[in-house]
Motif scaffolding. Structure first.
Motif, mmCIF file in Angstrom:
data_model
loop_
_atom_site.group_PDB
_atom_site.id
_atom_site.type_symbol
_atom_site.label_atom_id
_atom_site.label_comp_id
_atom_site.label_asym_id
_atom_site.label_seq_id
_atom_site.Cartn_x
_atom_site.Cartn_y
_atom_site.Cartn_z
ATOM 1 N N LYS A 6 21.290 -11.152 33.656
ATOM 2 C CA LYS A 6 21.612 -11.592 32.258
ATOM 3 C C LYS A 6 20.051 -11.693 31.698
ATOM 4 O O LYS A 6 19.272 -12.180 32.376
ATOM 5 C CB LYS A 6 22.342 -12.587 31.693
ATOM 6 N N LYS A 7 19.958 -11.405 30.513
ATOM 7 C CA LYS A 7 18.462 -11.755 29.740
ATOM 8 C C LYS A 7 18.537 -13.393 29.737
ATOM 9 O O LYS A 7 19.345 -13.854 29.133
ATOM 10 C CB LYS A 7 18.468 -11.229 28.530
ATOM 11 N N ALA A 8 17.059 -13.743 30.111
ATOM 12 C CA ALA A 8 16.904 -15.111 29.853
ATOM 13 C C ALA A 8 16.762 -15.663 28.612
ATOM 14 O O ALA A 8 16.250 -14.826 27.622
ATOM 15 C CB ALA A 8 15.618 -15.571 30.897
ATOM 16 N N LYS A 9 17.355 -16.752 27.968
ATOM 17 C CA LYS A 9 17.047 -17.182 26.972
ATOM 18 C C LYS A 9 16.115 -18.036 26.699
ATOM 19 O O LYS A 9 15.383 -18.596 27.748
ATOM 20 C CB LYS A 9 18.298 -18.088 26.293
ATOM 21 N N LYS A 10 15.712 -18.664 25.509
ATOM 22 C CA LYS A 10 14.513 -19.302 25.245
ATOM 23 C C LYS A 10 14.244 -20.448 25.744
ATOM 24 O O LYS A 10 13.469 -21.288 26.136
ATOM 25 C CB LYS A 10 13.972 -19.545 23.639
ATOM 26 N N ASP A 11 15.764 -21.119 26.041
ATOM 27 C CA ASP A 11 15.425 -22.594 26.746
ATOM 28 C C ASP A 11 15.870 -22.568 28.389
ATOM 29 O O ASP A 11 16.344 -23.554 28.876
ATOM 30 C CB ASP A 11 16.740 -23.393 26.040
ATOM 31 N N ASP A 12 15.918 -21.260 28.748
ATOM 32 C CA ASP A 12 16.137 -21.340 30.203
ATOM 33 C C ASP A 12 15.074 -21.934 30.926
ATOM 34 O O ASP A 12 13.858 -21.999 30.424
ATOM 35 C CB ASP A 12 16.221 -19.625 30.665
ATOM 36 N N PRO A 13 15.394 -22.573 32.135
ATOM 37 C CA PRO A 13 14.284 -23.074 32.802
ATOM 38 C C PRO A 13 13.124 -22.243 33.258
ATOM 39 O O PRO A 13 11.928 -22.875 33.646
ATOM 40 C CB PRO A 13 15.017 -23.590 34.098
ATOM 41 N N ILE A 14 13.249 -20.966 33.283
ATOM 42 C CA ILE A 14 12.273 -20.285 33.677
ATOM 43 C C ILE A 14 11.280 -20.252 32.946
ATOM 44 O O ILE A 14 9.644 -19.928 33.486
ATOM 45 C CB ILE A 14 12.591 -18.721 33.981
ATOM 46 N N TYR A 15 11.476 -20.310 31.623
ATOM 47 C CA TYR A 15 10.234 -20.772 30.361
ATOM 48 C C TYR A 15 9.637 -22.015 30.615
ATOM 49 O O TYR A 15 8.454 -22.168 30.111
ATOM 50 C CB TYR A 15 10.973 -20.291 29.256
ATOM 51 N N LYS A 16 10.630 -23.007 31.042
ATOM 52 C CA LYS A 16 9.975 -24.296 30.985
ATOM 53 C C LYS A 16 9.117 -24.704 32.151
ATOM 54 O O LYS A 16 8.309 -25.138 31.987
ATOM 55 C CB LYS A 16 11.141 -25.096 30.544
ATOM 56 N N LYS A 17 9.808 -24.036 33.339
ATOM 57 C CA LYS A 17 9.289 -24.459 34.536
ATOM 58 C C LYS A 17 8.446 -23.677 35.125
ATOM 59 O O LYS A 17 7.183 -23.693 35.688
ATOM 60 C CB LYS A 17 10.017 -24.914 35.631
#
Length: 74
Positions: A6-17
């Motif tokens: 699935k497409k990552a959302k803006k609040d997914d951990p991949i964007y934060k970490k």
């Protein structure tokens, strides 16, 4: 084994970490350290290989390792 992509959302951990893999060698060593083996790792092309050739090579590699392709174009 089934995977859902699935497409990552803006609040997914991949964007934060984020994540980093410094090299393929380090990646395989970290797997080995945890007692895991890669399922398979094969080269499917280089910078001179066309997208169509890479796709054909990828499908062939996956099928060789037991995967089945439903919508395969010959």
């Amino acid at each position: 084994m089934k995977y859902k992509i699935k497409k990552a959302k803006k609040d997914d951990p991949i964007y934060k970490k984020g994540f980093t893999i410094s090299s393929i060698k380090d990646y395989f060593q970290s797997k080995k350290d945890r007692g895991l083996k890669p399922l398979f790792f094969e080269k499917i092309g280089d910078n001179k290989t066309t997208k169509e050739e890479m796709l054909k090579n990828l499908i062939a590699s996956l099928e060789k390792n037991g995967w089945k392709c439903k919508d395969k174009e010959d």
